[in-house]
Design an enzyme around this catalytic site. Sequence first.
Site, short mmCIF file in Angstrom:
data_model
loop_
_atom_site.label_atom_id
_atom_site.label_comp_id
_atom_site.label_asym_id
_atom_site.label_seq_id
_atom_site.Cartn_x
_atom_site.Cartn_y
_atom_site.Cartn_z
CD GLN A 128 -2.82 1.16 2.44
OE1 GLN A 128 -2.40 1.55 3.52
NE2 GLN A 128 -4.04 0.71 2.26
N GLY A 129 0.74 2.07 -1.01
CA GLY A 129 1.48 3.32 -1.13
C GLY A 129 0.54 4.51 -0.99
CB SER A 131 1.18 7.23 4.72
OG SER A 131 -0.02 6.84 5.35
CB SER A 163 1.96 -2.60 4.39
OG SER A 163 1.45 -1.60 5.23
CD GLU A 246 -6.00 0.21 5.93
OE1 GLU A 246 -4.88 0.06 6.41
OE2 GLU A 246 -6.29 1.12 5.13
#
Length: 382
Positions: A128-129, A131, A163, A246
């Site tokens: 996951q990109g 933040s 992550s 999520e």
Amino acid sequence: MKLGDTPAEADFRGRLREWLGKTLPELPAAPDPGDWPGRRAYDTAWQRRLFDAGYAGLHWPVDAGGKGVGPSMHLIFLEETERAGAPYVGANFVGLLHAGPTVATEGTPEQRARFLPPILRGEEIWCQGFSEPDAGSDLAALRTRAVRDGDAYVVTGSKIWTSHAEVADWCELLVRTDPDAPKHRGITWLAMRMDAPGVTVRPLRTLAGTTEFAELFLDEVRVPVGDRLGAENDGWRVTMVTLSFERGTAFASEAVACRREVRRLARLARADGAFDDLELRRELALLSAEFTALWRLVQWNVSEAAARGVPGAGGSVFKLRFSEARQRLHDVAARVVGADALLDGPWTAQRLQGLSYTIAAGTSQIQRNIVAQRLLGLPKGR
């Protein structure tokens, strides 16, 4: 709410228990937590076992490679696998719990056919990109740029807390495609290959000593327009779909695990006499009641996701209460286990990891704002 199994559900539960009883003893030993190639191999091998046995993607639509069963079967699967101590989704939690459901909801038929079957078969890992160093809780302030160049976007910027980037094949990536638009309206959701030229991964070591997060540096990375989910500049809406999964359903297995941990702590307390402490008994009873209530909320959220396509604001209620209850659980565990908790790797790792739960997937402050505005109808703060 129906709490008992129908005959069909009881049959499914029995067959699943039988399969788990035969399969789990055959699994190799889990790899060291720091061995990410080993963890990827272990987690994807488990996912492949689930796929071959017909248990992968039970609640995903049939045209997305799933089984299309109702929420009750999905919940039974979560209960039984967690109670049996089966492996967690592990390195592909982003693909299975965030990106995959988002693609199933928002993707074109071509995108669903391309991305979803490899996730279910355990062939491709996602990270996951979202933040950035200056855009965490205020995610809409992200500044990673994507400029359209023919049939591709040229992406430049950086991400943090990415992550499982070390072992990922794909990244669900948020980029800014219109710098002049209001910050929530100039964002686009892209699927980016992690082996694309210009992608650099720098692991981050956590307080627990693990490296499941990384910094991600993007230097003119080309991402095909066909790997965009939703319309250009409509990425904030698509992101809310991702975050609803999520917060609403991704922690379902962990809610079951926490109920088991409360029972385990009660047994330990009885064994060493700590159960005579009235305050400790009260804390354990409160935690048991809270995690039972949270599991009922999981059932509600999963049912709502099945009916509406995505979970609602109940996901924020769950995430807020669960993350804080989980921290209290580990505080109580430290009292029960005592000094041994400092020497026991799993207890220490869980307690340190628990500190992040009120921040990850949206801080508790963000969740309270969502609950206040969307459920209670309160005005936005100034």
